[in-house]
Structure formats: C-alpha cells, structure tokens
Design an enzyme around this catalytic site. Sequence first.
Site, mmCIF file in Angstrom:
data_model
loop_
_atom_site.group_PDB
_atom_site.id
_atom_site.type_symbol
_atom_site.label_atom_id
_atom_site.label_comp_id
_atom_site.label_asym_id
_atom_site.label_seq_id
_atom_site.Cartn_x
_atom_site.Cartn_y
_atom_site.Cartn_z
ATOM 1 C CD GLU A 1 5.504 4.010 4.350
ATOM 2 O OE1 GLU A 1 6.224 3.011 4.509
ATOM 3 O OE2 GLU A 1 4.608 4.063 3.499
ATOM 4 C CG ASP B 1 5.368 -22.206 -2.706
ATOM 5 O OD1 ASP B 1 5.098 -22.779 -1.635
ATOM 6 O OD2 ASP B 1 4.507 -21.658 -3.420
ATOM 7 N NE ARG C 1 10.345 -4.873 4.172
ATOM 8 C CZ ARG C 1 9.257 -4.135 3.976
ATOM 9 N NH1 ARG C 1 9.306 -3.074 3.200
ATOM 10 N NH2 ARG C 1 8.131 -4.446 4.558
ATOM 11 C CG LEU D 1 6.759 -2.065 -3.550
ATOM 12 C CD1 LEU D 1 5.756 -0.919 -3.676
ATOM 13 C CD2 LEU D 1 6.222 -3.289 -4.262
ATOM 14 C CG HIS E 1 2.869 -3.633 8.903
ATOM 15 N ND1 HIS E 1 2.047 -2.750 9.575
ATOM 16 C CD2 HIS E 1 3.342 -2.963 7.838
ATOM 17 C CE1 HIS E 1 2.033 -1.590 8.927
ATOM 18 N NE2 HIS E 1 2.815 -1.700 7.863
ATOM 19 C CG HIS F 1 4.353 -6.652 6.506
ATOM 20 N ND1 HIS F 1 3.182 -6.590 5.786
ATOM 21 C CD2 HIS F 1 5.130 -5.619 6.071
ATOM 22 C CE1 HIS F 1 3.242 -5.560 4.938
ATOM 23 N NE2 HIS F 1 4.408 -4.973 5.080
ATOM 24 C CD GLN G 1 -2.672 -1.098 2.594
ATOM 25 O OE1 GLN G 1 -2.391 -0.323 3.504
ATOM 26 N NE2 GLN G 1 -3.659 -1.969 2.695
ATOM 27 N N GLY G 2 1.622 1.385 1.074
ATOM 28 C CA GLY G 2 2.263 2.659 1.411
ATOM 29 C C GLY G 2 3.054 3.248 0.274
ATOM 30 N NE ARG H 1 6.993 -1.429 8.652
ATOM 31 C CZ ARG H 1 6.745 -1.661 7.389
ATOM 32 N NH1 ARG H 1 7.038 -2.831 6.857
ATOM 33 N NH2 ARG H 1 6.204 -0.746 6.644
HETATM 34 C C1 SIN Z 1 2.807 -0.163 4.521
HETATM 35 O O1 SIN Z 1 2.150 0.438 3.689
HETATM 36 O O2 SIN Z 1 2.772 0.051 5.724
HETATM 37 C C2 SIN Z 1 3.686 -1.279 4.061
HETATM 38 C C3 SIN Z 1 4.922 -0.763 3.535
HETATM 39 C C4 SIN Z 1 5.995 -1.777 3.665
HETATM 40 O O3 SIN Z 1 5.783 -2.873 4.196
HETATM 41 O O4 SIN Z 1 7.121 -1.471 3.290
#
Ligand code: SIN
Length: 515
Positions: A108, A208, A369, A375, A229, A334, A30-31, A275
């Site tokens: 974030e 897998d 992380r 991504l 998360h 997560h 999402q983020g 996190r």
């Molecule tokens: C989030 O939108 O909180 C996830 C982002 C991430 O896991 O890097």
Amino acid sequence: MRAAAGLAEVGRVLLVTKEGLSESNTAYAQGGIAVAMGGEEDVALHLADTVAAGDGLVDARAAAVLVEQGPRRVEELIGWGTGFDRYGAGDAAGAETARVGELMKTREGAHSLARILHANGDATGREIAVSLLRHVRGMARVELMEWATTVNLTVSTSGDGAARVVGATLLDAAGELHAVRARAVLLASGGAGQVYSETTNPAVATGDGIAMAYRAGVELMDMEFYQFHPTAFAMEGAPRFLMSEALRGEGAWLVNAQGERFMERYHAGLELAPRDVVARAIEREGMNGVVYLEMRKAGKKLDWKARFPGISAFLAEHGLDLGRDPIPVRPAAHYSMGGIRTDVHGRSSLAGLYAAGEAACTGVHGANRLASNSLLEGLVFGALAAEAMVEEQGSGDGEQGGADAVALGAVEVKDIEAGIAELRALMWRDAGLLRDEAGLRRAQAGLVALRNRQPGGMTRRALEARNLLTVAEAIVQSALGREESRGAHYRKDFPARAGVARHSVVQRGELRFIA
Ligand code: SIN
C-alpha cells in the site's frame, strides 16, 4: 478487545460498547494489517516506512515497539483463529516466490515492499474483530454491555489533591443511568470521523472517549492531524464507502476528468505516495474534488471481484463493475492521528485512565499514519495497556466526583441533528484538507455559536453532539496554533515545514507545543 483478553487473565472486565460489539472502525478496515513477518531486516524497513510517512513527528520509541511486537501479536491472533488469506495452488503458481499456504501480502501507499496481510480479500478488519470477539466471549471473566453510551468518567480526588479515575457513568438502551466502579478504565472508543461531513467512518465514530477524557482534564495530543483517505466512493447520495488503498497497491491508476494520470506531477511514488500527498493532489485535480480509480490500467491481470469481493458487491449495487468502470472517488476523513496523549503502555495524564487504538495518541503515527498500521496499533498497544492496568490498578474506591456535569432536560431531536450537520459542514469546509487562518477562525466562530446554543439532554445523540463539539474545538485550536504544513495538516498560509518538529498538546482550553 485485545486489552480485555489480557485483563481477563487476572480479573473481571466489563466491556462496554455504544452499539453491538463489532460496530467499529476496526470492523470496516478493508486493506489489511501491516506487519513485518520476515525477520529483523523486514522489521527495520517497516520502522523506516512508518517514520518516513509520519513526516518528522513520529515517536521513534512507540514506532519501534509497534513494528517489533507486531509479528508476535499477529501470530497470537492467528492462533485465536483469524484466517488471513493464503496462497492456494493456482495463486502460488502465478506468484514468483510464494509457496502454497504462505500468507498473501499486498503493498500500500508509502510502504517500501508488500507486507500487508488481508482476510477474505477486503474484509480484514471484520475477520479480526470477529475472531477477537469469539476469543473474548469465551473468557468467563469478561462481561459484555452492548448498546450503552458512556456519559462521563468518574474522578476521585484524594485529600492531597491527587485525582484518579475510579469508574464511569453509563446510559443504557432503555435510558437508565448506571454508575460503574473500576480499578482502572481503558478508553478504546476509536476516532471521530463524524466530525467531518465527508468521512469513511461509521456513525458511532463521534470521538466520545477523546471528548470525555478532555472534559476530565486529560491531555490531548496532535489533534490537528486528521488523515483524509484519498479514495472514498464519490457518488451523489451514496455513502463514502472506502475504496481500499490496496486497489492502488494492486496497480490501479488515478485519473482526472480528462482521463490523465496526474500523480506523476505530484510524487515519484505515484498512486502509492504517502496518503496526505495523494489526498491533496486529488483535491487539486478533481472536478468538485472527484477523480477516478482505473483498474483497467493496472499492469497485471487480476480477478478484481475475487480479490475485492466487498468493494465489488458495493459497486454493483451502484451499477458499477470494479474491473471495467472508472470509479469516482474523493478524499474523506478517515483516521485521527491525534487523541488522548499516552505512553506506549496506554497511560494517560490522569491516574487510572488508559487509552489504546485510535482514541489514543502515542505519537506512533506522527503527522501521517502509514497505511494499515492501525489494526496492528490496536493489538500491540491494547496488549501493553492491559499489562500496565494490571500492575497499577487502584481500589476503585474514593469520593466520587463527576468529571463533568451533564445538562438534563428535554430537547428537540431536530435541534440536535441540525447542530451536528452544521458542525460537520463547517469542519469540512474550514478545517479540512487545505487550511488557512481565515478559514480556521471562521470555523472557531461557528463552533462558539454552536456551543452557545448547545442543547442539553441525556440521550445518546445529545451526548454525541456534545462530544463532536469538544473534539472539533480541539482540532481547530490545534490547527490554528500549528503555523506550518506537516503530514496531514496543510496550511495554505504556511506551506513549509517548520525547522523543529513539535507535538501540540491541548488541556483545559490551553494549547502548548512540546518536543
Ligand atoms: C484501506 O484499505 O485503504 C484502509 C487502510 C488503512 O486505513 O490503513
């Protein structure tokens, strides 16, 4: 898909997915995507934040490659049609320095500044997946095979004993087996969140690739580091839908059942602390692990529904209004920092086998992380793996030897589901956020019992059950061996960090630690 785009420039590529091509952790992200688009100083800060979040275990070379090559890969993605959100006339007027048309950026947890790009508000991963897919579908040399489960890797051993991956065995949707020959194989099969009963990951995330590499004798690294998360939706009977960290980036508070903002007691970064710190604070503060996200406390006025349309729509289905109501949240598995040990070009410890993305472990995330770095990881290391695969390709020939034997025979579906449910529950209870030796030994005994009654069967679900068990065993073995607390790995019986940071490596049942 990024690797396939590179490979297809020079040869034929078969892209195999267990479900439809866009069903992956990427598509649910999402983020956003963290990237330093503002020049050298920005890149240096991104590197510093990545290293700091990783709690002493980040591979500095891998992190430097990620942040330095990131902007180029994101520009390339924009060129392929990815539509990141940009300031419009109204937004630009409200933002201090932004100009109309400029990329929007959010902050974030553990980022020192706003550098997270997003698309369609909170659907960044889907936008990236869809545009990459469109790009790859347009390449004549890419053949797609969807709804096919990879059973195992095919390993050929030459006269002098050198082993090389020369293909894989696939099980298609009709239950037919296919032996595929390849000059090189890349595992981009993602993480293994399904190993835990509480997870933000989709059902396909059963580890897998990690499991089949391990069975072929390949090294796995840092498997004990599973990121939880902090804020997955926590309502009885509802899925653990991600409540993006970007909500806290936009100013949302975390409050406990008494309505108190508690992060002040845990970290100066408050809701935007790393996190692992936020997740453990919630575990300690929460009634049954549950606390609340409060958008009303954010210092700025924001149209929450416009900024987070996907999250708002999900909450509306559960009778909640994002801007108005406290949202119940709890931590959930997560992201796997560990995985198949690779260098920055995706090379594993077995010739012909490469890995990229969450299935791989370059050491870029260390013990924890940095939010929204994954991504970018897929893009940068996918592109680099393709380069190495082209340079080092084998012939695809050789004596075929199955990397592992697969038990055939009928099996009861209910036995498989019961075994998976038991595994996920024991992993959450005994190998989750807060660990100790007694719990990890209990988990180990539970996994041995599950292995002893592991059903055979050549179905997707039977194969997934087998893979989950392999990944769970590697996590528990590594977590038991790491007698310290670092990043996402917290041992109640060893609460301090060890003086020297070392990576764990598991291979053929043996655990060792390396610099
Ligand atoms: C989030 O939108 O909180 C996830 C982002 C991430 O896991 O890097």
